[in-house]
Design a protein around this motif. Structure first.
Motif, PDB file in Angstrom:
ATOM      1  N   HIS A   1       0.685  -1.221   0.016  1.00 34.30           N
ATOM      2  CA  HIS A   1       0.205   0.037   0.005  1.00 34.30           C
ATOM      3  C   HIS A   1       0.831   1.250  -0.005  1.00 34.30           C
ATOM      4  O   HIS A   1       0.420   2.583  -0.106  1.00 34.30           O
ATOM      5  N   ILE A   2       2.055   1.260   0.335  1.00 30.00           N
ATOM      6  CA  ILE A   2       2.857   2.406   0.459  1.00 30.00           C
ATOM      7  C   ILE A   2       2.936   3.185  -0.815  1.00 30.00           C
ATOM      8  O   ILE A   2       3.214   2.635  -1.978  1.00 30.00           O
ATOM      9  N   SER A   3       2.687   4.486  -0.827  1.00 29.36           N
ATOM     10  CA  SER A   3       2.429   5.403  -2.074  1.00 29.36           C
ATOM     11  C   SER A   3       3.635   6.403  -1.667  1.00 29.36           C
ATOM     12  O   SER A   3       3.982   7.257  -2.727  1.00 29.36           O
ATOM     13  N   ASP A   4       4.365   6.758  -0.872  1.00 27.94           N
ATOM     14  CA  ASP A   4       5.331   7.709  -0.596  1.00 27.94           C
ATOM     15  C   ASP A   4       6.403   7.243  -1.012  1.00 27.94           C
ATOM     16  O   ASP A   4       7.006   6.282  -0.412  1.00 27.94           O
ATOM     17  N   PRO A   5       7.378   7.868  -2.117  1.00 25.25           N
ATOM     18  CA  PRO A   5       8.592   7.211  -2.692  1.00 25.25           C
ATOM     19  C   PRO A   5       9.544   7.053  -1.706  1.00 25.25           C
ATOM     20  O   PRO A   5      10.263   6.113  -1.910  1.00 25.25           O
ATOM     21  N   ILE A   6       9.496   8.073  -0.871  1.00 23.08           N
ATOM     22  CA  ILE A   6      10.862   7.787   0.089  1.00 23.08           C
ATOM     23  C   ILE A   6      10.680   6.523   1.036  1.00 23.08           C
ATOM     24  O   ILE A   6      11.237   5.940   1.386  1.00 23.08           O
ATOM     25  N   GLU A   7       9.104   6.458   1.415  1.00 18.12           N
ATOM     26  CA  GLU A   7       8.940   5.464   2.333  1.00 18.12           C
ATOM     27  C   GLU A   7       9.242   4.141   1.631  1.00 18.12           C
ATOM     28  O   GLU A   7       9.633   3.123   2.099  1.00 18.12           O
ATOM     29  N   LEU A   8       8.915   4.202   0.197  1.00 15.94           N
ATOM     30  CA  LEU A   8       8.991   2.816  -0.527  1.00 15.94           C
ATOM     31  C   LEU A   8      10.370   2.634  -0.625  1.00 15.94           C
ATOM     32  O   LEU A   8      10.750   1.489  -0.388  1.00 15.94           O
ATOM     33  N   GLN A   9      11.191   3.547  -0.906  1.00  8.58           N
ATOM     34  CA  GLN A   9      12.692   3.232  -1.146  1.00  8.58           C
ATOM     35  C   GLN A   9      13.494   2.818   0.235  1.00  8.58           C
ATOM     36  O   GLN A   9      13.904   1.782   0.253  1.00  8.58           O
ATOM     37  N   GLU A  10      12.682   3.180   1.364  1.00 16.31           N
ATOM     38  CA  GLU A  10      13.319   2.587   2.771  1.00 16.31           C
ATOM     39  C   GLU A  10      12.822   1.122   2.819  1.00 16.31           C
ATOM     40  O   GLU A  10      13.741   0.452   3.360  1.00 16.31           O
ATOM     41  N   ALA A  11      11.649   1.099   2.387  1.00 15.25           N
ATOM     42  CA  ALA A  11      11.055  -0.493   2.723  1.00 15.25           C
ATOM     43  C   ALA A  11      11.918  -1.452   1.688  1.00 15.25           C
ATOM     44  O   ALA A  11      12.255  -2.367   2.000  1.00 15.25           O
ATOM     45  N   ILE A  12      12.206  -1.121   0.705  1.00 14.75           N
ATOM     46  CA  ILE A  12      12.963  -1.717  -0.398  1.00 14.75           C
ATOM     47  C   ILE A  12      14.338  -1.886   0.165  1.00 14.75           C
ATOM     48  O   ILE A  12      15.067  -3.133   0.035  1.00 14.75           O
ATOM     49  N   GLY A  13      15.067  -1.073   0.694  1.00 14.42           N
ATOM     50  CA  GLY A  13      16.299  -0.904   1.267  1.00 14.42           C
ATOM     51  C   GLY A  13      16.445  -1.898   2.326  1.00 14.42           C
ATOM     52  O   GLY A  13      17.374  -2.556   2.449  1.00 14.42           O
ATOM     53  N   LYS A  14      15.366  -2.005   3.212  1.00 14.26           N
ATOM     54  CA  LYS A  14      15.574  -2.956   4.278  1.00 14.26           C
ATOM     55  C   LYS A  14      15.303  -4.419   3.730  1.00 14.26           C
ATOM     56  O   LYS A  14      15.790  -5.257   4.435  1.00 14.26           O
TER      57      LYS A  14
END
Length: 106
Positions: free
Chosen positions: A52-65
């Motif tokens: 559901h993540i729509s914020d690009p920065i939050e998405l980048q953090e989730a993918i990085g994790k």
């Protein structure tokens, strides 16, 4: 790496690639199908949680994790199919170059 906008084809391809890497990593660690299947379900649930993540920065953090977790669980001796490069059968029986059986120009 630059931020990838959510809900785009590039993001879908990146997440799918990470999912395949996670499945291969799980396969390298478990050789029993039942255990492997349970791990694949857990991996899929981890990806679905962040769907559901729509914020690009939050998405980048989730993918990085997720990438960091993949690096943490990377198997030191991954499975390689026997006939693939690095496998135990790769180029085992290389065809011998044949010379003419009877010398001369016929």
């Amino acid at each position: 790496m630059s931020a990838i906008l959510p809900f785009t084809e590039a993001n879908s391809k990146r997440v799918a690639s990470l999912f395949r890497k996670a499945l291969r990593t799980a396969f390298d660690s478990t050789y029993k199908f039942e255990v492997y299947r349970a791990e694949t379900i857990k991996i899929r649930q981890q990806i679905e949680v962040n769907k559901h993540i729509s914020d690009p920065i939050e998405l980048q953090e989730a993918i990085g994790k997720f990438e960091a977790k993949l690096a943490e669980f990377k198997h030191p001796d991954p499975y390689v199919a026997p006939s693939r490069p690095g496998g135990s059968k790769y180029q085992r029986n290389i065809p011998v170059e044949r010379e003419p059986l009877v010398p001369g120009d016929w």
